[in-house]
Design a protein around this motif. Sequence first.
Motif, PDB file in Angstrom:
ATOM      1  N   LEU A   1      10.978  -4.247  -8.082  1.00 50.48           N
ATOM      2  CA  LEU A   1      10.687  -3.794  -7.027  1.00 50.48           C
ATOM      3  C   LEU A   1      11.258  -2.201  -6.747  1.00 50.48           C
ATOM      4  CD1 LEU A   1      10.632  -6.563  -4.433  1.00 50.48           C
ATOM      5  CD2 LEU A   1       8.665  -5.242  -5.200  1.00 50.48           C
ATOM      6  N   THR A   2      12.573  -2.011  -7.127  1.00 48.64           N
ATOM      7  CA  THR A   2      13.133  -0.712  -6.936  1.00 48.64           C
ATOM      8  C   THR A   2      12.681   0.319  -7.799  1.00 48.64           C
ATOM      9  OG1 THR A   2      15.428  -1.802  -6.510  1.00 48.64           O
ATOM     10  CG2 THR A   2      15.510   0.392  -7.178  1.00 48.64           C
ATOM     11  N   PRO A   3      12.445   0.119  -8.980  1.00 52.05           N
ATOM     12  CA  PRO A   3      11.721   1.185  -9.864  1.00 52.05           C
ATOM     13  C   PRO A   3      10.385   1.535  -9.523  1.00 52.05           C
ATOM     14  CG  PRO A   3      12.105  -0.843 -11.191  1.00 52.05           C
ATOM     15  CD  PRO A   3      12.860  -0.929  -9.846  1.00 52.05           C
ATOM     16  N   LEU A   4       9.520   0.548  -8.864  1.00 54.43           N
ATOM     17  CA  LEU A   4       8.346   0.658  -8.419  1.00 54.43           C
ATOM     18  C   LEU A   4       8.279   1.549  -7.189  1.00 54.43           C
ATOM     19  CD1 LEU A   4       6.644  -3.217  -9.232  1.00 54.43           C
ATOM     20  CD2 LEU A   4       5.824  -0.831 -10.169  1.00 54.43           C
ATOM     21  N   ARG A   5       9.136   1.363  -6.323  1.00 50.64           N
ATOM     22  CA  ARG A   5       9.186   2.123  -5.179  1.00 50.64           C
ATOM     23  C   ARG A   5       9.488   3.462  -5.440  1.00 50.64           C
ATOM     24  NH1 ARG A   5      12.435  -2.539  -2.686  1.00 50.64           N
ATOM     25  NH2 ARG A   5      11.138  -3.785  -1.556  1.00 50.64           N
ATOM     26  N   ARG A   6      10.475   3.849  -6.576  1.00 55.92           N
ATOM     27  CA  ARG A   6      10.727   5.242  -6.899  1.00 55.92           C
ATOM     28  C   ARG A   6       9.460   5.690  -7.557  1.00 55.92           C
ATOM     29  NH1 ARG A   6      15.613   3.061  -8.910  1.00 55.92           N
ATOM     30  NH2 ARG A   6      14.806   2.883 -11.136  1.00 55.92           N
ATOM     31  N   ALA A   7       8.522   5.036  -8.003  1.00 56.76           N
ATOM     32  CA  ALA A   7       7.331   5.563  -8.823  1.00 56.76           C
ATOM     33  C   ALA A   7       6.372   5.880  -7.632  1.00 56.76           C
ATOM     34  CB  ALA A   7       6.685   4.529  -9.950  1.00 56.76           C
ATOM     35  N   ARG A   8       6.064   4.829  -6.777  1.00 59.93           N
ATOM     36  CA  ARG A   8       5.209   5.177  -5.684  1.00 59.93           C
ATOM     37  C   ARG A   8       5.748   6.794  -4.869  1.00 59.93           C
ATOM     38  NH1 ARG A   8       3.409   0.689  -1.372  1.00 59.93           N
ATOM     39  NH2 ARG A   8       5.469   0.696  -0.939  1.00 59.93           N
ATOM     40  N   ALA A   9       7.129   6.430  -4.629  1.00 62.12           N
ATOM     41  CA  ALA A   9       7.362   7.509  -3.753  1.00 62.12           C
ATOM     42  C   ALA A   9       7.297   8.991  -4.385  1.00 62.12           C
ATOM     43  CB  ALA A   9       9.042   7.476  -3.642  1.00 62.12           C
ATOM     44  N   ALA A  10       7.138   8.793  -5.911  1.00 62.22           N
ATOM     45  CA  ALA A  10       6.870  10.337  -6.699  1.00 62.22           C
ATOM     46  C   ALA A  10       5.432  10.508  -6.911  1.00 62.22           C
ATOM     47  CB  ALA A  10       7.483  10.030  -8.044  1.00 62.22           C
ATOM     48  N   GLY A  11       4.665   9.590  -6.240  1.00 61.06           N
ATOM     49  CA  GLY A  11       3.284  10.045  -6.114  1.00 61.06           C
ATOM     50  C   GLY A  11       2.517   9.517  -7.135  1.00 61.06           C
ATOM     51  N   ALA A  12       2.837   8.570  -8.047  1.00 57.20           N
ATOM     52  CA  ALA A  12       2.176   7.983  -9.151  1.00 57.20           C
ATOM     53  C   ALA A  12       0.893   7.440  -8.844  1.00 57.20           C
ATOM     54  CB  ALA A  12       2.941   6.922  -9.698  1.00 57.20           C
ATOM     55  N   GLN A  13      -0.161   7.789  -9.557  1.00 57.62           N
ATOM     56  CA  GLN A  13      -1.384   7.133  -9.154  1.00 57.62           C
ATOM     57  C   GLN A  13      -1.830   6.011 -10.056  1.00 57.62           C
ATOM     58  OE1 GLN A  13      -3.250  10.928 -10.074  1.00 57.62           O
ATOM     59  NE2 GLN A  13      -4.109  11.261  -8.050  1.00 57.62           N
TER      60      GLN A  13
END
Length: 403
Positions: A220-232
Amino acid sequence: MFPRAPLRLLRRACGPLLAALVLASAQAVAVEPVRIGVSGPFTGGSSPMGISMREGIRIAAAEINAGGGVLGRPIELVERDDEARNERGAQVVQELIKEGVVAGLGIVNTGVALASQRFYQQARIPVITSVATGSLITKQFLPPQHPENFVFRVSANDTLQAAMIVEEAVERRGLRRVAIFHDATNYGQLGREDLERALVERDIHPVAVERFQLRQADMLTPLRRARAAGAQAILTYGIGPELAQIANGMARMGWKAPLIGSWTLAMSNFIDNAGPNAEGARMPQTFIQEPTTERRASFLAAWKEKTGTERIPVPPAAAQGYDSALLLAAAIEQAGSTDGDRIREALEDLRTRVEGVIMTYDRPFSRTSHETITDTRDISMGEVRNGQVVFARDEDRQRAVRQ
């Protein structure tokens, strides 16, 4: 009761026949099998790949032996579990060499391959890597430092797979903001490098690169970082259990970004552990479990008869194991010998067409190329639908039917 004279005559007449039968029986017993080493992960997180590969090799060996073996001798598989551990893999190959194997098949994990195949190379014993995909695997022992290379491969290397993953995300879906999730093994690290190179060719840099450990539960932690970075989209290089944690984590977040990764997204322990969250994941595949040709239908029937189930945990691993055994047998026959150099030379100039499950092999190797798959057109894009991997694109399925 027979009279004494006729009994003596009977013994004289039967004596040579009995001697001939005894001699023939002794000669049959004296035929030495051709010993082939088979190593892979038959326990642990990588075991769906290893077991699928091993069963494919066993099916091929049974067919070869039913047809008379190689050089008039039966094939004997000497199997060892490398546990997907580099040091264990190196130990296993050294044991196999001491036990007199004339060639090797198998090896699933890239790190294990790089650590262990050097012992085949040093012993001048050819090995056909059935599953491991790291791009360095067939390049570890190249001229001029190594005049002869004893490492061959039938799986699709990661340079090709990375190109397909990026093409799916960028060209077909029009996504330019992607995150890379990769495990900390050699496989994951090298796969990440291949993905980054493929992205740079399109002037794209990932918005996030996340490395995770084997058996890591919290994504969850790395996924949240990726989503916050705008990953599509999430591009992956890992194996089944951790990939399932990624898919399940995305579902818990309510994040519906595409999951596109290497062929291991087809592993049964990804599909089973992720359940409905695996749906839609896409990955390159050398073989999809459909009877698109007679050869594939025959292989699938043999699998069911041998294992008692229709489901193959990792279909490409099974098909690649099967094909690698057929190619090795053809090379031994052509070499007319079990000498390692002669087998290597035969593989590099294989004159027999070998009808495999993945493809029909026509001079699949050369002295300068030890890869059977050198073009993305030999690979299909798979997708998880209703808990199984199917052709993602109709064009791939049509091509598979024509092969």
